[in-house]
Design a protein around this motif. Sequence first.
Motif, short mmCIF file in Angstrom:
data_model
loop_
_atom_site.label_atom_id
_atom_site.label_comp_id
_atom_site.label_asym_id
_atom_site.label_seq_id
_atom_site.Cartn_x
_atom_site.Cartn_y
_atom_site.Cartn_z
N PHE A 1 0.82 -1.21 0.00
CA PHE A 1 0.00 0.00 0.00
C PHE A 1 0.86 1.26 0.00
O PHE A 1 0.63 2.18 -0.78
N SER B 1 2.54 1.91 -3.36
CA SER B 1 1.64 2.44 -4.38
C SER B 1 1.21 3.87 -4.06
O SER B 1 1.02 4.70 -4.95
N TYR B 2 1.08 4.17 -2.76
CA TYR B 2 0.66 5.51 -2.35
C TYR B 2 1.77 6.53 -2.54
O TYR B 2 1.58 7.59 -3.16
N ASP C 1 0.11 0.95 -10.87
CA ASP C 1 -1.28 0.54 -11.12
C ASP C 1 -1.45 -0.96 -10.85
O ASP C 1 -2.45 -1.38 -10.27
N SER D 1 -1.35 -1.46 -7.08
CA SER D 1 -2.61 -1.04 -6.46
C SER D 1 -3.72 -2.05 -6.71
O SER D 1 -4.54 -2.32 -5.83
#
Length: 230
Positions: A47, A50-51, A71, A74
Amino acid sequence: MSTETDDRRSLDTRAAIGAALEHPLLGLERRRTALTVVYLLGLVAMFWASYLGTRVPVTDALRNTLTTGLDTLSTVFIALVTPTILLVPLCYAIWNGGPGLSFVLPLVPVGIGDVIAGAYVLDLDVAIGLTVGATAAAVALVAVDVRRAGSLRFWRAGVDEDRLLFVTAAAVVAAVGVGRFVDTAPAYMLEWYAPLGGCWLVTAALVGGYWIVWARSALGAAGGHDPADS
């Protein structure tokens, strides 16, 4: 001298981690507990990657490749969130006991969003996480005692008061949180939450049943016989 000190610290750290992984509230088997903790850490790392990846400036040459990778990351994270909240806690409870880790498991993916937002919101996801966590903790209590008793008659194993108190406290905290959600949530959210209401029947039956066994054991001890044999 420095090398010996570093080696000693490394051994102490490993020993501390090993002792933590063997805590009865986390699980019965150290290896299974470790695998589950690694899974959670991987989920959190996925997480954050991706963040943060979407917020770190990069050159145009890397942007397309990075965007595609993030992408994909995520998508994998989102695909793992739902089973982690709904299924993984119950499966872990049966597989390895550990009421503490079983309770925390569904709250981890929910809590990540609150950390990012910088605020705690008692929303549908939190209510679901609390509900499943409480049920998973109660199931873990039974799973441990089934192994201890060597039979589905788990009450014959006796009552571990420390674990029972933990599961009871977790269930009460979860019930209070869900109660606050129910009082303030709009009707459409309550409709989405309603299918999980049955989990509370399971939790109440298991926790209540354990307290009945505990009361019978206390009365039996006072009367000079063992109610677990009945």
